[in-house]
Design an enzyme around this catalytic site. Structure first.
Site, PDB file in Angstrom:
ATOM      1  CG  ASN A 293      41.198  29.710  41.832  1.00  0.00           C
ATOM      2  OD1 ASN A 293      39.970  29.662  41.981  1.00  0.00           O
ATOM      3  ND2 ASN A 293      42.041  29.363  42.779  1.00  0.00           N
ATOM      4  CD1 TRP A 294      37.882  33.741  37.647  1.00  0.00           C
ATOM      5  CD2 TRP A 294      35.643  33.815  37.495  1.00  0.00           C
ATOM      6  NE1 TRP A 294      37.560  33.998  36.329  1.00  0.00           N
ATOM      7  CE2 TRP A 294      36.186  34.040  36.211  1.00  0.00           C
ATOM      8  CE3 TRP A 294      34.255  33.804  37.637  1.00  0.00           C
ATOM      9  CZ2 TRP A 294      35.390  34.259  35.088  1.00  0.00           C
ATOM     10  CZ3 TRP A 294      33.454  34.023  36.516  1.00  0.00           C
ATOM     11  CH2 TRP A 294      34.023  34.253  35.256  1.00  0.00           C
ATOM     12  CE  LYS A 295      42.700  32.346  44.856  1.00  0.00           C
ATOM     13  NZ  LYS A 295      43.784  32.567  45.773  1.00  0.00           N
TER      14      LYS A 295
ATOM     15  CG  HIS B 151      43.884  26.464  45.618  1.00  0.00           C
ATOM     16  ND1 HIS B 151      44.108  27.227  46.740  1.00  0.00           N
ATOM     17  CD2 HIS B 151      44.213  27.237  44.559  1.00  0.00           C
ATOM     18  CE1 HIS B 151      44.564  28.416  46.362  1.00  0.00           C
ATOM     19  NE2 HIS B 151      44.639  28.446  45.041  1.00  0.00           N
TER      20      HIS B 151
ATOM     21  CD  GLU C 201      43.120  30.331  48.508  1.00  0.00           C
ATOM     22  OE1 GLU C 201      42.055  30.133  47.884  1.00  0.00           O
ATOM     23  OE2 GLU C 201      43.933  31.229  48.215  1.00  0.00           O
TER      24      GLU C 201
ATOM     25  CD  GLU D 227      48.112  28.011  42.581  1.00  0.00           C
ATOM     26  OE1 GLU D 227      47.827  28.962  41.866  1.00  0.00           O
ATOM     27  OE2 GLU D 227      47.324  27.519  43.411  1.00  0.00           O
TER      28      GLU D 227
ATOM     29  N   GLY E  43      48.234  35.375  46.537  1.00  0.00           N
ATOM     30  CA  GLY E  43      47.458  36.511  47.047  1.00  0.00           C
ATOM     31  C   GLY E  43      48.276  37.482  47.884  1.00  0.00           C
TER      32      GLY E  43
ATOM     33  CB  SER F 160      51.552  37.371  43.353  1.00  0.00           C
ATOM     34  OG  SER F 160      50.944  37.308  44.627  1.00  0.00           O
TER      35      SER F 160
ATOM     36  N   GLY G 106      44.971  33.905  40.174  1.00  0.00           N
ATOM     37  CA  GLY G 106      43.898  34.223  41.122  1.00  0.00           C
ATOM     38  C   GLY G 106      43.421  35.642  40.912  1.00  0.00           C
ATOM     39  N   GLY G 107      43.907  36.549  41.738  1.00  0.00           N
ATOM     40  CA  GLY G 107      43.439  37.941  41.736  1.00  0.00           C
ATOM     41  C   GLY G 107      43.375  38.584  40.352  1.00  0.00           C
TER      42      GLY G 107
HETATM   43  C1  PEP Z   1      45.685  30.992  43.290  1.00  0.00           C
HETATM   44  O1  PEP Z   1      45.255  30.990  44.427  1.00  0.00           O
HETATM   45  O2  PEP Z   1      45.470  30.033  42.532  1.00  0.00           O
HETATM   46  C2  PEP Z   1      46.467  32.146  42.860  1.00  0.00           C
HETATM   47  C3  PEP Z   1      47.402  31.966  41.978  1.00  0.00           C
HETATM   48  O3  PEP Z   1      46.175  33.354  43.446  1.00  0.00           O
HETATM   49  P1  PEP Z   1      46.871  34.786  43.164  1.00  0.00           P
HETATM   50  O4  PEP Z   1      47.157  34.886  41.707  1.00  0.00           O
HETATM   51  O5  PEP Z   1      45.883  35.790  43.627  1.00  0.00           O
HETATM   52  O6  PEP Z   1      48.137  34.801  43.971  1.00  0.00           O
END
Ligand code: PEP
Length: 251
Positions: free
Chosen positions: A9-11, A96, A98, A168, A174, A214, A235-236
């Site tokens: 997920n590049w956001k 999601h 967010e 999640e 994040g 994370s 994500g990151g």
């Molecule tokens: C996400 O928001 O889908 C996610 C898993 O982010 P991160 O890996 O950065 O915690």
């Protein structure tokens, strides 16, 4: 056997040029990923057609991060499921945390979005997860079962074949704080049990449930070794091809 998936997920990150380079780097290394593990990338809307060209002919699938709750028309700023399909998407992420937190994504809207995604031939990565306070209050199972029941229980077992669930925990997204493998496994098993109670054991056993929050190369192996964790929504760490591939290689 359940499908194993590692999805990025590049956001709201990368320029189009950077996104294209990232996709190229992932495609270049996809052969290193163990057989049976599928990769998905979810770039921003503006990048979809450019990234789709890079992914063409590769096993890496394209996903959007959201879709509109309307089929088309005067909805300024929105992107319809039909447009995502047209751009080359096979999936869309929906629900999601967010989007739930910042954009008022309700169960009602998510039901509509899922229906539109299906009508347009898209599969859905449906995200669930509790906030820190909810876990501290001991309500995490209730929160997650409500997120599943209110949105997915209206689907048929046939439609559930087109749904991937991503657990999640919001406190892990994040933040650098990952759920322990035991915490993640416990919730994944609970989600599977919840699906089983409503849809029956076949759907429960066949539904892919990803962990997100994370997840990185250093912790993916321990998480993915859990019996009910079928991969990750990243994500990151999905913004670096080497890390994304290393996570997928953790199987
Ligand atoms: C996400 O928001 O889908 C996610 C898993 O982010 P991160 O890996 O950065 O915690």
């Amino acid at each position: 056997m359940r499908k194993k998936i590692v999805a990025g997920n590049w956001k709201m990150n990368t320029s189009i040029a950077e996104g294209v380079e990232l996709a190229k780097a992932i495609v270049a290394k996809v052969n290193e990923v163990p057989q049976g593990v599928s990769l998905i990338v979810a770039p921003p809307f503006t990048h979809l057609t450019s990234v789709a060209k890079v992914l063409e002919g590769s096993p890496v699938a394209l996903s959007a991060q959201n879709c509109a709750d309307q089929p088309k028309g005067a909805f300024t700023g929105e992107v319809a499921a039909s447009m995502l399909k047209d751009a080359g998407c096979a999936y869309t992420i929906l629900g999601h945390s967010e989007r739930r937190e910042y954009y008022g994504e309700t169960a009602e809207k998510l039901i509509t979005k899922i229906a539109l995604a299906f009508e347009n031939g898209l599969k859905v990565i449906y995200c669930v997860g509790e906030k820190l306070a909810e876990r501290e209050e001991g309500n995490h199972f209730d929160v997650v079962s409500e997120q599943i029941a209110s949105v997915l229980f209206g689907l048929t077992p046939e439609q559930m074949k087109k749904v991937v669930i991503a657990y999640e925990p919001v406190w892990a997204i994040g933040t650098g704080v990952t759920a322990t493998a035991a915490q993640a496994q416990e919730m994944h098993a609970f989600i599977r049990e919840t699906l089983g109670t409503h849809f029956g054991e076949k759907v429960a056993q066949e539904t892919t449930i990803l962990y997100g929050g994370s997840c990185k190369p250093s912790n993916a192996q321990e998480l993915f070794a859990c019996p009910d964790i079928d991969g990750g929504l990243i994500g990151g760490a999905s913004l670096k091809a080497d890390d994304f591939i290393a996570i997928a290689k953790s199987y």
